[in-house]
Scaffold this motif. Structure first.
Motif, PDB file in Angstrom:
ATOM      1  N   TRP A   4       0.828  -1.211   0.000  1.00  0.00           N
ATOM      2  CA  TRP A   4       0.000   0.000   0.000  1.00  0.00           C
ATOM      3  C   TRP A   4       0.857   1.255   0.000  1.00  0.00           C
ATOM      4  CZ3 TRP A   4      -4.404  -1.177  -1.701  1.00  0.00           C
ATOM      5  CH2 TRP A   4      -4.987  -2.387  -1.391  1.00  0.00           C
ATOM      6  N   ARG A   5       1.990   1.222   0.681  1.00  0.00           N
ATOM      7  CA  ARG A   5       2.900   2.373   0.662  1.00  0.00           C
ATOM      8  C   ARG A   5       3.477   2.599  -0.725  1.00  0.00           C
ATOM      9  NH1 ARG A   5       5.106   5.035   5.286  1.00  0.00           N
ATOM     10  NH2 ARG A   5       3.378   4.921   6.726  1.00  0.00           N
ATOM     11  N   VAL A   6       3.848   1.517  -1.402  1.00  0.00           N
ATOM     12  CA  VAL A   6       4.387   1.629  -2.755  1.00  0.00           C
ATOM     13  C   VAL A   6       3.314   2.170  -3.692  1.00  0.00           C
ATOM     14  CG1 VAL A   6       5.295   0.342  -4.718  1.00  0.00           C
ATOM     15  CG2 VAL A   6       6.086  -0.189  -2.419  1.00  0.00           C
ATOM     16  N   LEU A   7       2.109   1.655  -3.571  1.00  0.00           N
ATOM     17  CA  LEU A   7       1.009   2.133  -4.408  1.00  0.00           C
ATOM     18  C   LEU A   7       0.714   3.603  -4.138  1.00  0.00           C
ATOM     19  CD1 LEU A   7      -1.083   1.233  -6.499  1.00  0.00           C
ATOM     20  CD2 LEU A   7      -2.631   0.778  -4.589  1.00  0.00           C
ATOM     21  N   LEU A   8       0.714   4.002  -2.883  1.00  0.00           N
ATOM     22  CA  LEU A   8       0.477   5.396  -2.526  1.00  0.00           C
ATOM     23  C   LEU A   8       1.606   6.295  -3.007  1.00  0.00           C
ATOM     24  CD1 LEU A   8      -1.551   7.199  -1.101  1.00  0.00           C
ATOM     25  CD2 LEU A   8      -0.302   6.817   1.011  1.00  0.00           C
ATOM     26  N   SER A   9       2.836   5.805  -2.975  1.00  0.00           N
ATOM     27  CA  SER A   9       3.950   6.618  -3.456  1.00  0.00           C
ATOM     28  C   SER A   9       3.915   6.788  -4.970  1.00  0.00           C
ATOM     29  CB  SER A   9       5.288   6.032  -3.018  1.00  0.00           C
ATOM     30  OG  SER A   9       5.539   4.828  -3.689  1.00  0.00           O
ATOM     31  N   ASP A  19       4.532  10.035   7.620  1.00  0.00           N
ATOM     32  CA  ASP A  19       5.059   9.713   8.948  1.00  0.00           C
ATOM     33  C   ASP A  19       6.585   9.785   9.029  1.00  0.00           C
ATOM     34  OD1 ASP A  19       5.496   7.510   7.362  1.00  0.00           O
ATOM     35  OD2 ASP A  19       5.106   6.071   8.963  1.00  0.00           O
ATOM     36  N   LYS A  20       7.239  10.253   7.977  1.00  0.00           N
ATOM     37  CA  LYS A  20       8.704  10.300   7.961  1.00  0.00           C
ATOM     38  C   LYS A  20       9.259  11.661   8.379  1.00  0.00           C
ATOM     39  CE  LYS A  20       9.065   6.149   6.447  1.00  0.00           C
ATOM     40  NZ  LYS A  20       9.598   5.087   7.243  1.00  0.00           N
ATOM     41  N   TRP A  36       6.429  14.346 -11.882  1.00  0.00           N
ATOM     42  CA  TRP A  36       5.899  13.182 -11.179  1.00  0.00           C
ATOM     43  C   TRP A  36       6.993  12.157 -10.877  1.00  0.00           C
ATOM     44  CZ3 TRP A  36       5.213   8.064 -13.031  1.00  0.00           C
ATOM     45  CH2 TRP A  36       4.446   7.249 -12.195  1.00  0.00           C
ATOM     46  N   VAL A  37       7.864  11.909 -11.830  1.00  0.00           N
ATOM     47  CA  VAL A  37       8.898  10.875 -11.668  1.00  0.00           C
ATOM     48  C   VAL A  37       9.882  11.207 -10.541  1.00  0.00           C
ATOM     49  CG1 VAL A  37      10.795   9.680 -12.827  1.00  0.00           C
ATOM     50  CG2 VAL A  37       8.667  10.071 -14.045  1.00  0.00           C
ATOM     51  N   PRO A  38      10.411  12.435 -10.448  1.00  0.00           N
ATOM     52  CA  PRO A  38      11.319  12.719  -9.319  1.00  0.00           C
ATOM     53  C   PRO A  38      10.645  12.560  -7.954  1.00  0.00           C
ATOM     54  CG  PRO A  38      11.501  14.439 -10.965  1.00  0.00           C
ATOM     55  CD  PRO A  38      10.356  13.573 -11.369  1.00  0.00           C
ATOM     56  N   GLY A  39       9.380  12.920  -7.860  1.00  0.00           N
ATOM     57  CA  GLY A  39       8.657  12.752  -6.600  1.00  0.00           C
ATOM     58  C   GLY A  39       8.486  11.297  -6.222  1.00  0.00           C
ATOM     59  N   VAL A  40       8.180  10.465  -7.199  1.00  0.00           N
ATOM     60  CA  VAL A  40       8.015   9.032  -6.943  1.00  0.00           C
ATOM     61  C   VAL A  40       9.343   8.408  -6.540  1.00  0.00           C
ATOM     62  CG1 VAL A  40       7.469   6.820  -8.010  1.00  0.00           C
ATOM     63  CG2 VAL A  40       6.004   8.779  -8.426  1.00  0.00           C
ATOM     64  N   ILE A  41      10.402   8.759  -7.228  1.00  0.00           N
ATOM     65  CA  ILE A  41      11.721   8.212  -6.906  1.00  0.00           C
ATOM     66  C   ILE A  41      12.144   8.624  -5.496  1.00  0.00           C
ATOM     67  CG2 ILE A  41      14.172   8.317  -7.484  1.00  0.00           C
ATOM     68  CD1 ILE A  41      13.299   8.476 -10.433  1.00  0.00           C
ATOM     69  N   ALA A  42      11.953   9.894  -5.153  1.00  0.00           N
ATOM     70  CA  ALA A  42      12.322  10.365  -3.817  1.00  0.00           C
ATOM     71  C   ALA A  42      11.503   9.660  -2.737  1.00  0.00           C
ATOM     72  CB  ALA A  42      12.132  11.873  -3.726  1.00  0.00           C
ATOM     73  N   LEU A  47      11.189   5.769   1.633  1.00  0.00           N
ATOM     74  CA  LEU A  47      10.503   4.618   2.233  1.00  0.00           C
ATOM     75  C   LEU A  47      11.404   3.399   2.340  1.00  0.00           C
ATOM     76  CD1 LEU A  47       7.009   4.816   0.534  1.00  0.00           C
ATOM     77  CD2 LEU A  47       7.583   5.340   2.902  1.00  0.00           C
ATOM     78  N   ASN A  48      12.375   3.297   1.455  1.00  0.00           N
ATOM     79  CA  ASN A  48      13.259   2.124   1.432  1.00  0.00           C
ATOM     80  C   ASN A  48      14.460   2.270   2.370  1.00  0.00           C
ATOM     81  OD1 ASN A  48      13.715  -0.438   0.532  1.00  0.00           O
ATOM     82  ND2 ASN A  48      14.875   0.194  -1.267  1.00  0.00           N
ATOM     83  N   ASN A  49      14.612   3.425   2.992  1.00  0.00           N
ATOM     84  CA  ASN A  49      15.720   3.674   3.907  1.00  0.00           C
ATOM     85  C   ASN A  49      15.488   2.907   5.215  1.00  0.00           C
ATOM     86  OD1 ASN A  49      17.882   4.641   5.299  1.00  0.00           O
ATOM     87  ND2 ASN A  49      17.281   6.786   5.197  1.00  0.00           N
ATOM     88  N   PRO A  50      16.339   1.937   5.554  1.00  0.00           N
ATOM     89  CA  PRO A  50      16.105   1.128   6.756  1.00  0.00           C
ATOM     90  C   PRO A  50      16.393   1.861   8.056  1.00  0.00           C
ATOM     91  CG  PRO A  50      18.148   0.482   5.703  1.00  0.00           C
ATOM     92  CD  PRO A  50      17.499   1.499   4.808  1.00  0.00           C
TER      93      PRO A  50
END
Length: 52
Positions: A4-9, A19-20, A36-42, A47-50
């Motif tokens: 759901w986070r990936v879909l929302l991003s 929440d970050k 749109w693409v730079p926002g999705v990548i960011a 979100l992928n930062n552990p």
């Protein structure tokens, strides 16, 4: 990172990083306004930062 986070991003990146923290939201929002693409990548990178 949940499905759901990936879909929302992909649909609306600033909502995916709510929440970050304020800085992350602001950076993703500005990049999303630039395109749109730079926002999705960011959003996916944040979100992928552990560490967060």
């Amino acid at each position: 990172m949940s499905f759901w986070r990936v879909l929302l991003s992909i649909i609306c990146p600033p909502l995916a990083v709510l929440d970050k923290g304020c800085g992350s939201i602001l950076i993703v929002f500005i990049l999303w306004l630039c395109g749109w693409v730079p926002g999705v990548i960011a959003a996916l990178v944040i979100l992928n930062n552990p560490e967060r």
